[in-house]
Design an enzyme around this catalytic site. Structure first.
Site, PDB file in Angstrom:
ATOM      1  N   LYS A 146      47.168 -20.830  26.483  1.00 41.14           N
ATOM      2  CA  LYS A 146      48.027 -20.842  25.303  1.00 41.14           C
ATOM      3  C   LYS A 146      49.026 -22.018  25.322  1.00 41.14           C
ATOM      4  CE  LYS A 146      46.697 -16.274  24.124  1.00 41.14           C
ATOM      5  NZ  LYS A 146      46.460 -15.039  24.837  1.00 41.14           N
TER       6      LYS A 146
ATOM      7  N   TYR B  31      45.010  -7.224  28.873  1.00 43.06           N
ATOM      8  CA  TYR B  31      43.863  -8.027  28.454  1.00 43.06           C
ATOM      9  C   TYR B  31      43.877  -9.326  29.251  1.00 43.06           C
ATOM     10  CZ  TYR B  31      40.740 -10.805  25.485  1.00 43.06           C
ATOM     11  OH  TYR B  31      39.720 -11.589  25.019  1.00 43.06           O
TER      12      TYR B  31
ATOM     13  N   ASP C  23      48.578 -12.890  35.482  1.00 40.70           N
ATOM     14  CA  ASP C  23      47.962 -13.525  34.321  1.00 40.70           C
ATOM     15  C   ASP C  23      49.082 -13.878  33.353  1.00 40.70           C
ATOM     16  OD1 ASP C  23      46.646 -14.342  32.104  1.00 40.70           O
ATOM     17  OD2 ASP C  23      45.398 -12.544  31.875  1.00 40.70           O
TER      18      ASP C  23
HETATM   19  C1  LIG Z   1      44.994 -14.708  25.423  1.00 42.55           C
HETATM   20  C2  LIG Z   1      44.932 -14.140  26.778  1.00 42.55           C
HETATM   21  C3  LIG Z   1      43.841 -14.385  27.629  1.00 42.55           C
HETATM   22  C4  LIG Z   1      42.584 -15.058  27.160  1.00 42.55           C
HETATM   23  O1  LIG Z   1      42.783 -16.391  26.811  1.00 42.55           O
HETATM   24  P1  LIG Z   1      41.691 -17.099  25.856  1.00 42.55           P
HETATM   25  O2  LIG Z   1      42.153 -18.513  25.794  1.00 42.55           O
HETATM   26  O3  LIG Z   1      41.736 -16.369  24.554  1.00 42.55           O
HETATM   27  O4  LIG Z   1      40.373 -16.958  26.517  1.00 42.55           O
HETATM   28  C5  LIG Z   1      43.909 -13.945  28.938  1.00 42.55           C
HETATM   29  N1  LIG Z   1      44.991 -13.289  29.392  1.00 42.55           N
HETATM   30  C6  LIG Z   1      46.064 -13.032  28.606  1.00 42.55           C
HETATM   31  C7  LIG Z   1      47.241 -12.328  29.179  1.00 42.55           C
HETATM   32  C8  LIG Z   1      46.056 -13.434  27.274  1.00 42.55           C
HETATM   33  O5  LIG Z   1      47.103 -13.130  26.491  1.00 42.55           O
END
Ligand SMILES: *Cc1c(COP(=O)(O)O)cnc(C)c1O
Length: 429
Positions: free
Chosen positions: A267, A144, A239
């Site tokens: 995060k 994701y 990511d």
């Molecule tokens: C949470 C997450 C996102 C998205 O971040 P948001 O701040 O919710 O838009 C993208 N990539 C990874 C790996 C994530 O865990």
């Protein structure tokens, strides 16, 4: 456990907000039942509107690695807020943040702040496409990367929880530019490079998958992606929105010793306020406007409160040398302890952990990709989740999400959790 106030609040919210929530996984669709509404949080605990207390294994889905309402972070936010909350002009704090990120994650030679992980991955992909002049993106099933159009193909997290195969509203011509391979499958990745020669702008990967449960990269997988991208002139994007400052202080790239071209952070980098970042090789980042021709902007980017919370969080993490060893040890103890207790009660289980994240899957088969994760018993996970919740332990309300621990999850709390798990499994027999 009485949750009547939460239930009433949820009923009201459903008439005002789609599904009653501002982000799908909060709605408990993956486990059934109604979500509790939080009144406050402190240290490792959440307290709901009915006054129930839960040991929190979500930490706001990652950011709260130092616990909730951390005094130093609150103080930094309050002190900063007194001087104004947003200026739309450059501030010294933004360079402080960029310097700190570059120090902790050296592959990020230049950094641009944004406000969410979604924005970071969208921007990194636009940059990779602009830089290479190529159209296609390669991602891994069950990973994701936020809710951008080209990234919702075969996505993890809420998309996996809700079992949504394709999202209406994403144009087929956009989705067609996204290629997918199974996580941990280098042969499938190489085959796509050979089929679409000169068309793949970037490979984007969660270096530790965390949005289909926690699935570790097999030895050689990340190294293999690095080699394929270098060979074919594609940009490798890690990511690390979830893994950054969680798997190790320098993220998964430090833990596994593989350097991407671009990295996305979110995060933890915002310390519980909305901040995220993307960055990487200086020659690539130089293409971002206004130094270059690839446009990306944000009214609240580098927001002073978010910078204060994020910088304070990162500085505290920097000053805790034993933290990541403790987190790894405790998450490994939770993973193996949960499996032992499940097996003792006659349930299939396997688990994985790294740094401050872990997952249990209710299957005895090894879990290396999304297809394996989907074969685990999600219904059993839902029943286990509710047993744990009623005992005051809040795991992610989905079989397709990782669990997180932070500095506040002591060895004693780990053992309490395992005792609750033993009681939960016994009740489920
Ligand atoms: C949470 C997450 C996102 C998205 O971040 P948001 O701040 O919710 O838009 C993208 N990539 C990874 C790996 C994530 O865990």
């Amino acid at each position: 456990m009485n949750r009547t106030r939460s239930e009433a609040l949820f009923e009201e919210a459903k008439g005002l907000i789609p599904g009653g929530v501002n982000s799908p996984v909060r709605a408990f669709r993956g486990v059934g039942g109604t979500p509790f509404f939080v009144r406050r949080a402190y240290g490792p605990y959440l307290e709901d509107e009915d006054g129930n207390r839960y040991l929190d294994f979500i930490g706001s889905w990652g950011p709260m690695i130092l616990g909730h309402a951390r005094p130093e972070v609150l103080e930094a936010i309050q002190r900063t807020a007194a001087d104004g909350t947003s200026f739309g002009c450059p501030t010294a704090r933004e360079s402080d943040m960029a310097r700190l990120i570059r120090e902790l994650v050296p592959s990020m030679e230049m950094v641009r702040m944004v406000s969410s992980g979604t924005e970071a991955t969208l921007s990194a992909i636009r940059l990779a496409r602009g830089f290479t002049g190529r159209p296609k993106l390669l991602k891994f099933s069950g990973n994701y990367h936020g809710h951008g159009d080209s990234l919702l193909v075969d996505a993890g997290s809420g998309v996996a929880t809700l079992g949504i195969p394709a999202t209406p509203g994403v144009l087929p011509e956009v989705a067609q530019q996204t290629l997918t391979a199974p996580f941990n499958d280098l042969d499938a990745t190489a085959a796509l490079f050979h089929r679409f020669v000169g068309e793949i702008a970037a490979v984007i990967v969660e270096p530790v998958a965390g949005n289909m449960g926690c699935i570790l990269p097999q030895p050689g997988f990340l190294e293999g992606l690095r080699a394929l991208c270098t060979e074919h002139g594609a940009i490798l994007i890690f990511d690390e929105v979830m893994t950054g400052f969680r798997v190790a202080l320098g993220g998964a790239q430090a833990h596994y010793g593989v350097s991407p071209d671009l990295t996305t952070l979110g995060k933890i980098v915002g310390g519980g306020l909305p901040a995220a970042a993307y960055g990487g090789r200086a020659d690539i980042m130089a293409r971002i406007a206004p130094s270059g021709d690839i446009y990306q902007a944000g009214t609240l980017s580098g927001n002073p409160l978010a910078m204060a919370a994020g910088i304070t969080t990162l500085e505290l993490l920097k000053g805790m040398p034993g933290l990541y060893a403790d987190l790894s040890r405790r998450s490994a103890r939770l993973a193996s302890g949960l499996v032992e207790r499940a097996h003792a009660a006659g349930f299939p289980a396997t688990a994985q952990s790294v740094g401050g994240m872990f997952s249990i899957f209710f299957t005895n088969e090894p879990v290396t990709d999304y297809a394996c994760a989907k074969r685990a018993d999600a219904a059993l996970f839902g029943r286990f989740f509710h047993q744990m919740l009623d005992r005051g332990f809040y795991l992610a309300p989905s079989a397709f999400e990782a669990a997180f621990i932070g500095s506040q999850h002591s060895d004693e709390l780990v053992e309490e959790t395992l005792d609750a798990a033993a009681a939960s499994f016994a009740a489920l027999r």
